[in-house]
Design a protein around this motif. Sequence first.
Motif, PDB file in Angstrom:
ATOM      1  N   ASN A  36       0.862  -1.181   0.000  1.00 33.01           N
ATOM      2  CA  ASN A  36       0.000   0.000   0.000  1.00 33.01           C
ATOM      3  C   ASN A  36       0.900   1.233   0.000  1.00 33.01           C
ATOM      4  O   ASN A  36       1.050   1.920   0.995  1.00 33.01           O
ATOM      5  N   LYS A  37       1.508   1.507  -1.149  1.00 32.33           N
ATOM      6  CA  LYS A  37       2.439   2.629  -1.219  1.00 32.33           C
ATOM      7  C   LYS A  37       2.113   3.599  -2.353  1.00 32.33           C
ATOM      8  O   LYS A  37       2.885   4.489  -2.665  1.00 32.33           O
ATOM      9  N   GLY A  38       0.926   3.436  -2.936  1.00 34.67           N
ATOM     10  CA  GLY A  38       0.502   4.390  -3.946  1.00 34.67           C
ATOM     11  C   GLY A  38      -0.023   5.660  -3.301  1.00 34.67           C
ATOM     12  O   GLY A  38      -0.001   5.818  -2.077  1.00 34.67           O
ATOM     13  N   LYS A  39      -0.498   6.589  -4.103  1.00 33.35           N
ATOM     14  CA  LYS A  39      -1.070   7.822  -3.564  1.00 33.35           C
ATOM     15  C   LYS A  39      -2.258   7.470  -2.671  1.00 33.35           C
ATOM     16  O   LYS A  39      -3.060   6.607  -3.001  1.00 33.35           O
ATOM     17  N   GLY A  40      -2.333   8.140  -1.548  1.00 36.51           N
ATOM     18  CA  GLY A  40      -3.383   7.839  -0.588  1.00 36.51           C
ATOM     19  C   GLY A  40      -3.030   6.712   0.345  1.00 36.51           C
ATOM     20  O   GLY A  40      -3.910   6.134   0.994  1.00 36.51           O
ATOM     21  N   SER A  41      -1.745   6.377   0.459  1.00 38.38           N
ATOM     22  CA  SER A  41      -1.345   5.257   1.312  1.00 38.38           C
ATOM     23  C   SER A  41      -1.730   5.488   2.767  1.00 38.38           C
ATOM     24  O   SER A  41      -2.272   4.591   3.420  1.00 38.38           O
ATOM     25  N   ALA A  42      -1.486   6.693   3.303  1.00 36.55           N
ATOM     26  CA  ALA A  42      -1.855   6.974   4.690  1.00 36.55           C
ATOM     27  C   ALA A  42      -3.370   6.963   4.857  1.00 36.55           C
ATOM     28  O   ALA A  42      -3.887   6.489   5.871  1.00 36.55           O
ATOM     29  N   HIS A  43      -4.088   7.463   3.866  1.00 38.75           N
ATOM     30  CA  HIS A  43      -5.553   7.437   3.878  1.00 38.75           C
ATOM     31  C   HIS A  43      -6.059   6.008   4.021  1.00 38.75           C
ATOM     32  O   HIS A  43      -6.918   5.702   4.860  1.00 38.75           O
ATOM     33  N   ASN A  44      -5.500   5.104   3.206  1.00 35.97           N
ATOM     34  CA  ASN A  44      -5.942   3.714   3.227  1.00 35.97           C
ATOM     35  C   ASN A  44      -5.559   3.024   4.534  1.00 35.97           C
ATOM     36  O   ASN A  44      -6.342   2.240   5.094  1.00 35.97           O
ATOM     37  N   GLU A  45      -4.355   3.319   5.024  1.00 33.45           N
ATOM     38  CA  GLU A  45      -3.906   2.720   6.287  1.00 33.45           C
ATOM     39  C   GLU A  45      -4.773   3.212   7.445  1.00 33.45           C
ATOM     40  O   GLU A  45      -5.148   2.432   8.334  1.00 33.45           O
ATOM     41  N   ALA A  46      -5.080   4.492   7.455  1.00 39.02           N
ATOM     42  CA  ALA A  46      -5.892   5.051   8.537  1.00 39.02           C
ATOM     43  C   ALA A  46      -7.313   4.493   8.495  1.00 39.02           C
ATOM     44  O   ALA A  46      -7.916   4.198   9.538  1.00 39.02           O
ATOM     45  N   SER A  47      -7.859   4.347   7.297  1.00 41.03           N
ATOM     46  CA  SER A  47      -9.193   3.775   7.148  1.00 41.03           C
ATOM     47  C   SER A  47      -9.233   2.348   7.692  1.00 41.03           C
ATOM     48  O   SER A  47     -10.159   1.969   8.423  1.00 41.03           O
ATOM     49  N   TYR A  48      -8.216   1.574   7.348  1.00 39.98           N
ATOM     50  CA  TYR A  48      -8.144   0.183   7.823  1.00 39.98           C
ATOM     51  C   TYR A  48      -7.992   0.146   9.340  1.00 39.98           C
ATOM     52  O   TYR A  48      -8.654  -0.637  10.032  1.00 39.98           O
ATOM     53  N   MET A  49      -7.118   1.008   9.876  1.00 41.86           N
ATOM     54  CA  MET A  49      -6.878   1.024  11.322  1.00 41.86           C
ATOM     55  C   MET A  49      -8.137   1.419  12.078  1.00 41.86           C
ATOM     56  O   MET A  49      -8.447   0.849  13.124  1.00 41.86           O
ATOM     57  N   LYS A  50      -8.873   2.390  11.555  1.00 41.60           N
ATOM     58  CA  LYS A  50     -10.137   2.802  12.167  1.00 41.60           C
ATOM     59  C   LYS A  50     -11.102   1.621  12.245  1.00 41.60           C
ATOM     60  O   LYS A  50     -11.796   1.425  13.255  1.00 41.60           O
ATOM     61  N   SER A  51     -11.150   0.813  11.199  1.00 41.90           N
ATOM     62  CA  SER A  51     -12.078  -0.314  11.127  1.00 41.90           C
ATOM     63  C   SER A  51     -11.627  -1.511  11.952  1.00 41.90           C
ATOM     64  O   SER A  51     -12.431  -2.387  12.259  1.00 41.90           O
ATOM     65  N   HIS A  52     -10.325  -1.541  12.302  1.00 40.91           N
ATOM     66  CA  HIS A  52      -9.772  -2.690  13.025  1.00 40.91           C
ATOM     67  C   HIS A  52      -9.046  -2.254  14.299  1.00 40.91           C
ATOM     68  O   HIS A  52      -8.093  -2.898  14.738  1.00 40.91           O
ATOM     69  N   PHE A  53      -9.522  -1.167  14.900  1.00 39.65           N
ATOM     70  CA  PHE A  53      -8.806  -0.615  16.053  1.00 39.65           C
ATOM     71  C   PHE A  53      -8.749  -1.588  17.224  1.00 39.65           C
ATOM     72  O   PHE A  53      -7.847  -1.508  18.075  1.00 39.65           O
ATOM     73  N   GLU A  54      -9.689  -2.522  17.314  1.00 33.83           N
ATOM     74  CA  GLU A  54      -9.689  -3.463  18.427  1.00 33.83           C
ATOM     75  C   GLU A  54      -8.480  -4.390  18.389  1.00 33.83           C
ATOM     76  O   GLU A  54      -8.108  -4.971  19.417  1.00 33.83           O
ATOM     77  N   ALA A  55      -7.849  -4.525  17.223  1.00 29.40           N
ATOM     78  CA  ALA A  55      -6.635  -5.329  17.113  1.00 29.40           C
ATOM     79  C   ALA A  55      -5.394  -4.503  17.447  1.00 29.40           C
ATOM     80  O   ALA A  55      -4.528  -4.940  18.213  1.00 29.40           O
ATOM     81  N   ALA A  56      -5.306  -3.308  16.876  1.00 32.46           N
ATOM     82  CA  ALA A  56      -4.170  -2.420  17.129  1.00 32.46           C
ATOM     83  C   ALA A  56      -4.444  -1.075  16.477  1.00 32.46           C
ATOM     84  O   ALA A  56      -5.140  -1.001  15.464  1.00 32.46           O
ATOM     85  N   TYR A  57      -3.893  -0.016  17.067  1.00 28.73           N
ATOM     86  CA  TYR A  57      -3.972   1.299  16.436  1.00 28.73           C
ATOM     87  C   TYR A  57      -2.948   2.219  17.072  1.00 28.73           C
ATOM     88  O   TYR A  57      -2.498   1.997  18.203  1.00 28.73           O
ATOM     89  N   THR A  58      -2.552   3.240  16.309  1.00 26.35           N
ATOM     90  CA  THR A  58      -1.698   4.294  16.834  1.00 26.35           C
ATOM     91  C   THR A  58      -2.471   5.615  16.773  1.00 26.35           C
ATOM     92  O   THR A  58      -3.637   5.642  16.391  1.00 26.35           O
ATOM     93  N   HIS A  59      -1.806   6.698  17.133  1.00 23.15           N
ATOM     94  CA  HIS A  59      -2.495   7.986  17.138  1.00 23.15           C
ATOM     95  C   HIS A  59      -2.545   8.631  15.749  1.00 23.15           C
ATOM     96  O   HIS A  59      -3.523   9.299  15.419  1.00 23.15           O
ATOM     97  N   PHE A  60      -1.478   8.438  14.954  1.00 20.06           N
ATOM     98  CA  PHE A  60      -1.391   9.109  13.658  1.00 20.06           C
ATOM     99  C   PHE A  60      -0.765   8.200  12.606  1.00 20.06           C
ATOM    100  O   PHE A  60       0.022   7.300  12.923  1.00 20.06           O
TER     101      PHE A  60
END
Length: 259
Positions: A36-60
């Motif tokens: 996941n290194k194309g444009k919007g990589s952080a967007h996609n990572e943040a979206s996934y983390m939001k949806s799976h926060f019960e497994a793991a997440y960071t602040h930014f």
Amino acid sequence: MGYSINKTFALSGNEGDGRTAVKRFIIAHDTGNDNNKGKGSAHNEASYMKSHFEAAYTHFIVDDQAIYQVGEPGYVAWGALDANPYAPMQVELAHVDSQARFNESYKRYIWLLRYYANKYNIPLTLDAGGQGTPGIKSHKWVTKNFGGDHVDPYGYLSKWGISKAQFAKDLKNGLDGVSTPTTSNKPEYYKTKGLYEVTVKQVNAYKDIKAQQKRSVRLTKGSRFYAKPKKYGKIYRFKTAVGYITANKSYVKFIKAVK
């Protein structure tokens, strides 16, 4: 220059850990995801983390396009095992596909690490000392001192020409063209009628706008309320159904305006 924070994927009040973190470490990660290194990589990572926060997440999560908030700074996040309770801020550097994109991502990464170290009075040192030594720490340092198997972000930084020594220097001194982060102790208040949410563990309610007569009622983290801020001297407070509470932006956040 500084950078704005995108809160599209910020956890709501009933999501994530409600514990206040000890202000000892700022933890630097990279996502480790070359898929996941194309444009919007952080967007996609943040979206996934939001949806799976019960497994793991960071602040930014940071890339060359934006800085996305997921966890609430100042509170425990789930990105570094037993070091989590001592880290009011953890940040992931998203993978990108060019040197130019990395350079811009790195500027944001350094700025954010320095900003929150400054905010929480944490030294701008890298991987110094053991568990009791405050500072900015890599996930590799966390593995060495708390356990686990992660060694980021050094491999990814090295790929784009940043050594550990250079990383430490940049954290200490900042980067050309990026303002030195500063924080202010002057409170900021909301002044717009709307829907708001409590972001801290709890806020007290008072019978009067002077906040001299405290009520037994408290609004806990995640509580939402409709109110119009009322001015008292140089400060603002909300008049709610349970009494007056603070309109300080450090304690509540704006959800939407109402007529």
